[in-house]
Design a protein around this motif. Structure first.
Motif, PDB file in Angstrom:
ATOM      1  N   ALA A 172       8.360   0.585   1.943  1.00 58.88           N
ATOM      2  CA  ALA A 172       7.519   0.803   3.130  1.00 58.88           C
ATOM      3  C   ALA A 172       6.500   1.913   2.886  1.00 58.88           C
ATOM      4  O   ALA A 172       5.322   1.792   3.250  1.00 58.88           O
ATOM      5  CB  ALA A 172       8.386   1.136   4.342  1.00 58.88           C
ATOM      6  N   ALA A 173       6.944   3.008   2.260  1.00 55.42           N
ATOM      7  CA  ALA A 173       6.036   4.119   1.972  1.00 55.42           C
ATOM      8  C   ALA A 173       4.931   3.681   1.020  1.00 55.42           C
ATOM      9  O   ALA A 173       3.755   4.060   1.184  1.00 55.42           O
ATOM     10  CB  ALA A 173       6.818   5.295   1.380  1.00 55.42           C
ATOM     11  N   ALA A 174       5.299   2.890   0.001  1.00 56.70           N
ATOM     12  CA  ALA A 174       4.313   2.425  -0.974  1.00 56.70           C
ATOM     13  C   ALA A 174       3.278   1.516  -0.315  1.00 56.70           C
ATOM     14  O   ALA A 174       2.068   1.630  -0.582  1.00 56.70           O
ATOM     15  CB  ALA A 174       5.020   1.695  -2.116  1.00 56.70           C
ATOM     16  N   GLU A 175       3.735   0.631   0.545  1.00 53.55           N
ATOM     17  CA  GLU A 175       2.802  -0.260   1.246  1.00 53.55           C
ATOM     18  C   GLU A 175       1.825   0.545   2.096  1.00 53.55           C
ATOM     19  O   GLU A 175       0.620   0.257   2.138  1.00 53.55           O
ATOM     20  CB  GLU A 175       3.578  -1.242   2.118  1.00 53.55           C
ATOM     21  CG  GLU A 175       4.329  -2.314   1.341  1.00 53.55           C
ATOM     22  CD  GLU A 175       5.221  -3.162   2.233  1.00 53.55           C
ATOM     23  OE1 GLU A 175       5.163  -2.981   3.477  1.00 53.55           O
ATOM     24  OE2 GLU A 175       5.988  -3.982   1.709  1.00 53.55           O
ATOM     25  N   ASP A 179       2.587  -0.545  -7.884  1.00 50.01           N
ATOM     26  CA  ASP A 179       3.792  -0.686  -8.706  1.00 50.01           C
ATOM     27  C   ASP A 179       3.982   0.516  -9.635  1.00 50.01           C
ATOM     28  O   ASP A 179       5.107   0.978  -9.852  1.00 50.01           O
ATOM     29  CB  ASP A 179       3.726  -1.978  -9.526  1.00 50.01           C
ATOM     30  CG  ASP A 179       3.890  -3.225  -8.672  1.00 50.01           C
ATOM     31  OD1 ASP A 179       4.349  -3.080  -7.509  1.00 50.01           O
ATOM     32  OD2 ASP A 179       3.559  -4.330  -9.148  1.00 50.01           O
ATOM     33  N   GLU A 180       2.876   1.016 -10.181  1.00 44.66           N
ATOM     34  CA  GLU A 180       2.961   2.186 -11.055  1.00 44.66           C
ATOM     35  C   GLU A 180       3.390   3.424 -10.265  1.00 44.66           C
ATOM     36  O   GLU A 180       4.186   4.242 -10.744  1.00 44.66           O
ATOM     37  CB  GLU A 180       1.606   2.431 -11.731  1.00 44.66           C
ATOM     38  CG  GLU A 180       1.525   3.660 -12.618  1.00 44.66           C
ATOM     39  CD  GLU A 180       2.431   3.592 -13.847  1.00 44.66           C
ATOM     40  OE1 GLU A 180       2.572   4.639 -14.522  1.00 44.66           O
ATOM     41  OE2 GLU A 180       3.010   2.515 -14.121  1.00 44.66           O
ATOM     42  N   GLN A 181       2.899   3.564  -9.050  1.00 41.70           N
ATOM     43  CA  GLN A 181       3.304   4.673  -8.192  1.00 41.70           C
ATOM     44  C   GLN A 181       4.798   4.594  -7.865  1.00 41.70           C
ATOM     45  O   GLN A 181       5.504   5.610  -7.877  1.00 41.70           O
ATOM     46  CB  GLN A 181       2.484   4.668  -6.912  1.00 41.70           C
ATOM     47  CG  GLN A 181       1.067   5.177  -7.086  1.00 41.70           C
ATOM     48  CD  GLN A 181       1.031   6.677  -7.308  1.00 41.70           C
ATOM     49  OE1 GLN A 181       1.744   7.429  -6.658  1.00 41.70           O
ATOM     50  NE2 GLN A 181       0.218   7.117  -8.252  1.00 41.70           N
ATOM     51  N   ARG A 234       7.054   3.144  -9.713  1.00 42.74           N
ATOM     52  CA  ARG A 234       7.776   3.431 -10.958  1.00 42.74           C
ATOM     53  C   ARG A 234       7.883   4.941 -11.189  1.00 42.74           C
ATOM     54  O   ARG A 234       8.955   5.460 -11.543  1.00 42.74           O
ATOM     55  CB  ARG A 234       7.067   2.772 -12.140  1.00 42.74           C
ATOM     56  CG  ARG A 234       7.823   2.903 -13.473  1.00 42.74           C
ATOM     57  CD  ARG A 234       6.944   2.592 -14.661  1.00 42.74           C
ATOM     58  NE  ARG A 234       5.864   3.551 -14.835  1.00 42.74           N
ATOM     59  CZ  ARG A 234       6.033   4.771 -15.348  1.00 42.74           C
ATOM     60  NH1 ARG A 234       7.250   5.195 -15.715  1.00 42.74           N
ATOM     61  NH2 ARG A 234       5.012   5.590 -15.471  1.00 42.74           N
ATOM     62  N   LYS A 235       6.785   5.653 -10.982  1.00 43.44           N
ATOM     63  CA  LYS A 235       6.793   7.102 -11.184  1.00 43.44           C
ATOM     64  C   LYS A 235       7.731   7.795 -10.199  1.00 43.44           C
ATOM     65  O   LYS A 235       8.422   8.763 -10.542  1.00 43.44           O
ATOM     66  CB  LYS A 235       5.376   7.665 -11.050  1.00 43.44           C
ATOM     67  CG  LYS A 235       4.471   7.311 -12.225  1.00 43.44           C
ATOM     68  CD  LYS A 235       3.076   7.889 -12.043  1.00 43.44           C
ATOM     69  CE  LYS A 235       2.199   7.590 -13.250  1.00 43.44           C
ATOM     70  NZ  LYS A 235       0.815   8.122 -13.082  1.00 43.44           N
ATOM     71  N   THR A 236       7.761   7.312  -8.976  1.00 45.57           N
ATOM     72  CA  THR A 236       8.657   7.897  -7.981  1.00 45.57           C
ATOM     73  C   THR A 236      10.115   7.637  -8.339  1.00 45.57           C
ATOM     74  O   THR A 236      10.972   8.527  -8.216  1.00 45.57           O
ATOM     75  CB  THR A 236       8.346   7.335  -6.586  1.00 45.57           C
ATOM     76  OG1 THR A 236       6.982   7.599  -6.273  1.00 45.57           O
ATOM     77  CG2 THR A 236       9.239   7.957  -5.526  1.00 45.57           C
ATOM     78  N   LEU A 237      10.419   6.443  -8.801  1.00 43.66           N
ATOM     79  CA  LEU A 237      11.787   6.123  -9.221  1.00 43.66           C
ATOM     80  C   LEU A 237      12.197   6.966 -10.428  1.00 43.66           C
ATOM     81  O   LEU A 237      13.361   7.348 -10.551  1.00 43.66           O
ATOM     82  CB  LEU A 237      11.913   4.636  -9.535  1.00 43.66           C
ATOM     83  CG  LEU A 237      11.870   3.706  -8.320  1.00 43.66           C
ATOM     84  CD1 LEU A 237      11.794   2.248  -8.756  1.00 43.66           C
ATOM     85  CD2 LEU A 237      13.094   3.932  -7.426  1.00 43.66           C
ATOM     86  N   TYR A 238      11.240   7.278 -11.290  1.00 45.89           N
ATOM     87  CA  TYR A 238      11.542   8.161 -12.427  1.00 45.89           C
ATOM     88  C   TYR A 238      11.872   9.571 -11.940  1.00 45.89           C
ATOM     89  O   TYR A 238      12.824  10.199 -12.411  1.00 45.89           O
ATOM     90  CB  TYR A 238      10.356   8.197 -13.400  1.00 45.89           C
ATOM     91  CG  TYR A 238      10.578   9.112 -14.582  1.00 45.89           C
ATOM     92  CD1 TYR A 238      11.523   8.803 -15.559  1.00 45.89           C
ATOM     93  CD2 TYR A 238       9.854  10.293 -14.722  1.00 45.89           C
ATOM     94  CE1 TYR A 238      11.735   9.639 -16.645  1.00 45.89           C
ATOM     95  CE2 TYR A 238      10.056  11.141 -15.794  1.00 45.89           C
ATOM     96  CZ  TYR A 238      11.001  10.810 -16.764  1.00 45.89           C
ATOM     97  OH  TYR A 238      11.218  11.638 -17.822  1.00 45.89           O
ATOM     98  N   THR A 239      11.084  10.061 -10.985  1.00 44.72           N
ATOM     99  CA  THR A 239      11.367  11.387 -10.408  1.00 44.72           C
ATOM    100  C   THR A 239      12.740  11.397  -9.754  1.00 44.72           C
ATOM    101  O   THR A 239      13.504  12.365  -9.907  1.00 44.72           O
ATOM    102  CB  THR A 239      10.284  11.753  -9.377  1.00 44.72           C
ATOM    103  OG1 THR A 239       9.010  11.772 -10.013  1.00 44.72           O
ATOM    104  CG2 THR A 239      10.564  13.109  -8.745  1.00 44.72           C
ATOM    105  N   THR A 282      -0.125  10.861  -4.021  1.00 47.80           N
ATOM    106  CA  THR A 282       0.796   9.966  -4.722  1.00 47.80           C
ATOM    107  C   THR A 282       2.103   9.887  -3.941  1.00 47.80           C
ATOM    108  O   THR A 282       2.405  10.743  -3.100  1.00 47.80           O
ATOM    109  CB  THR A 282       1.106  10.462  -6.151  1.00 47.80           C
ATOM    110  OG1 THR A 282       1.959  11.615  -6.073  1.00 47.80           O
ATOM    111  CG2 THR A 282      -0.165  10.820  -6.909  1.00 47.80           C
ATOM    112  N   LEU A 283       2.899   8.879  -4.257  1.00 50.39           N
ATOM    113  CA  LEU A 283       4.214   8.764  -3.620  1.00 50.39           C
ATOM    114  C   LEU A 283       5.115   9.939  -3.987  1.00 50.39           C
ATOM    115  O   LEU A 283       5.920  10.395  -3.175  1.00 50.39           O
ATOM    116  CB  LEU A 283       4.872   7.450  -4.027  1.00 50.39           C
ATOM    117  CG  LEU A 283       4.299   6.181  -3.378  1.00 50.39           C
ATOM    118  CD1 LEU A 283       4.865   4.943  -4.049  1.00 50.39           C
ATOM    119  CD2 LEU A 283       4.592   6.159  -1.879  1.00 50.39           C
ATOM    120  N   THR A 284       4.980  10.445  -5.203  1.00 48.39           N
ATOM    121  CA  THR A 284       5.793  11.589  -5.610  1.00 48.39           C
ATOM    122  C   THR A 284       5.396  12.844  -4.850  1.00 48.39           C
ATOM    123  O   THR A 284       6.253  13.664  -4.501  1.00 48.39           O
ATOM    124  CB  THR A 284       5.692  11.815  -7.129  1.00 48.39           C
ATOM    125  OG1 THR A 284       6.044  10.607  -7.801  1.00 48.39           O
ATOM    126  CG2 THR A 284       6.633  12.918  -7.579  1.00 48.39           C
TER     127      THR A 284
END
Length: 550
Positions: A514-517, A531-533, A535-540, A489-491
């Motif tokens: 860039a990381a998400a892409e 997009d969900e990934q 969102r979760k990273t922005l929450y962290t 995951t991105l997190t």
């Protein structure tokens, strides 16, 4: 695409192997304790499986003070065996992961009305040097007030009476855990993150001999069988125990601690500092361009899956800093990041909260579930050894010592600090065309150690594509961690593989797209998943940079 062993791309084959094999030991929990057990068991030639319901080191093992303690504070409780063991273990962890474990001079000021005076500190540090087997060049020095203030002009001269300077070791706890796990895999263990145990499987004699689990990424259910099952789930051990039997006797009490991070120029201490504040020890640790401070301690009874830093906890640490460093004008807006975590203390029916144990303990249910809880980051190797010797005793076998003392971790193929510097110099010269400064190369070596060149080769490949330098670097690092460190995951990437969310929070926002892409392409995510990934990273990220108003 080539699949590599400790790779998220290899999950389907690892799941299949876990379902088909009969294991000697199955470990529930992918923190430092579980990873350490997996490595110890694998080096004994056993068939080993480990599952973690989130990511490796996603609990306590990424939220510590990030120090490999020598056990000095245990002297206050006259716990001499712990001082001796943690002192020797600290040296072993250093030797096996020199890129992750760094000796730092720790300044311990003597403060009016606190528990130490010049005589007791001198006696304590002398005893500590002997018990912990401290090397001659790292033994303590005692200073009077004048020299102490010269060493650290920011100290409060009204309350500081002198100091002792000794060596502690700073680490990256999440990467240490990851490298122990990866080394276990290299020795034959099967490990998976994002696999949640849902139930136990019992034989006709009501002994646990397996588990039912769910792969959180695919939704697939699997069964894993083993001769012994070890519950090493850290703060979650009681959640696992309840799936086996009702909790009786000993139980977990969770203690919460928080840390806050400043730009180094806001808290420009000359060296790391451990100071007492009304009996509580507070650490101030420079790390690169930052200085972090912690920790608080309070009993925690809220949601263990979503732990926040409270504004009152930040204010407490700011007040401690104001008393110790009155010339440093810090306020809550100066905090650039933070983290909160819990560690399990062991309570027992009929005993008071004052009698909570901070040591590791092993206990077994009547179904044969073996649980290990408590302990410290520094002692992970000895905890693993004790678990394996416990299993040997159950098998009526002779106890044997662990061999992991001499097992260098996957990125730790160094025999001296000079070899690390030589690698930095070599890589700086060999990859000069990529435009990295020597400090940037050094930072990557501190993260990936002797595996750094594998990452730099990825950067060189991405350099041929039409990316700016920042996007090139983050994409290559995402690819490296997905294919070589089981980032899923991105997190995982921003928190536990790189610690960017903790120490470079702005970089998360600057590089997230860039990381998400890149991760979406590697793992075949659709737009909704990507997009969900994000969102979760922005929450962290939000949790790290904001505080609850309580």
């Amino acid at each position: 695409m080539e699949q590599k062993a400790f790779s998220t791309l290899s999950r389907p084959s690892v799941i299949q192997e876990m379902e088909q094999e009969q294991f000697d030991v199955l470990i529930i929990g992918g923190g430092i304790t579980g990873a350490g057990i997996a490595l110890d068991a694998a080096t004994r030639g056993l068939k080993v499986a480990l599952i973690e319901k989130n990511d490796f080191a996603s609990g306590t093992s990424s939220r510590s003070t990030k120090l490999i303690h020598g056990g000095l504070k245990y002297l206050q409780n006259f716990d001499f065996p712990v001082v001796k063991e943690t002192g020797s273990e600290r040296e072993i962890v250093f030797n096996n992961a020199r890129h992750l474990v760094h000796p730092i001079w720790m300044n311990f000021p003597l403060i009016k009305k606190e528990s130490y005076n010049l005589a007791t500190l001198k006696a304590g540090l002398t005893l500590y040097d002997r018990l912990a087997g401290v090397r001659k060049d790292e033994r303590h020095t005692i200073y009077g007030k004048r020299k102490t203030m010269k060493n650290e002009p920011l100290f409060n001269k009204k309350i500081v009476q002198g100091s002792g300077v000794y060596v502690e070791y700073r680490t990256d706890d999440s990467r240490l855990t990851l490298e122990v796990a990866k080394t276990a895999q290299e020795r034959g263990a099967k490990l998976l993150n994002y696999v949640r145990m849902t139930d136990f499987i019992q034989n006709p004699d009501n002994q646990v001999k397996g588990i039912v689990a769910k792969d959180e990424l695919s939704g697939r259910t699997l069964k894993i069988t083993a001769n012994y099952i070890v519950n090493a789930a850290g703060p979650w051990v009681d959640f696992v125990r309840k799936k086996d039997r009702p909790i009786k006797g000993k139980y977990m009490v969770l203690a919460k601690g928080i840390h806050i991070v400043f730009d180094r120029n806001k808290l420009p201490v000359q060296s790391s500092t451990y100071f007492q504040h009304k009996g509580r020890l507070i650490a101030v640790i420079p790390r690169g361009d930052t200085t972090y401070v912690g920790s608080t301690e309070s009993i925690y009874t809220e949601d263990i899956e979503d732990i926040h830093v409270n504004k009152s906890e930040v204010t407490y640490l700011l007040d401690c800093l104001k008393d110790m460093f009155p010339a440093v004008n810090l306020n809550i807006s100066d905090v650039i990041s933070s983290w909160a975590g819990v560690r399990p203390l062991i309570g027992e029916e009929g005993k008071s909260s004052a009698e909570l144990s901070r040591h590791d303990e092993i206990f077994e249910s009547d179904t044969g579930l073996i649980t290990i809880a408590g302990g410290k980051l520094t002692g992970y190797r000895k905890m693993a050894e004790r678990i394996m010797q416990y299993i040997e005793k159950k098998n009526k076998e002779k106890k044997t010592a662990s061999i992991t003392e001499s097992v260098h971790l996957t990125g730790g193929k160094f025999s001296s600090s000079e070899e690390i510097e030589q690698l930095i110099q070599k890589l700086y010269g060999s990859y000069r065309q990529l435009g990295f400064s020597k400090q940037e190369i050094s930072d990557y070596v501190e993260r990936y150690g002797s595996n750094t060149e594998v990452f730099l080769k990825e950067v060189a490949d991405y350099d041929k594509k039409d990316f700016d330098k920042k996007s090139r670097n983050i994409r290559a690092e995402v690819k490296y961690t997905v294919e070589n460190e089981m980032a899923a995951t991105l997190t995982d990437f921003y928190d536990r593989r790189t610690s960017y969310v903790l120490f470079k929070p702005n970089k998360v926002l600057e590089t997230l797209n860039a990381a998400a892409e890149e991760m979406a392409e590697l793992l075949n995510w659709d737009k909704n998943t990507m997009d969900e990934q994000k969102r979760k990273t922005l929450y962290t990220h939000h949790k790290a940079v904001t505080f609850l108003d309580k």
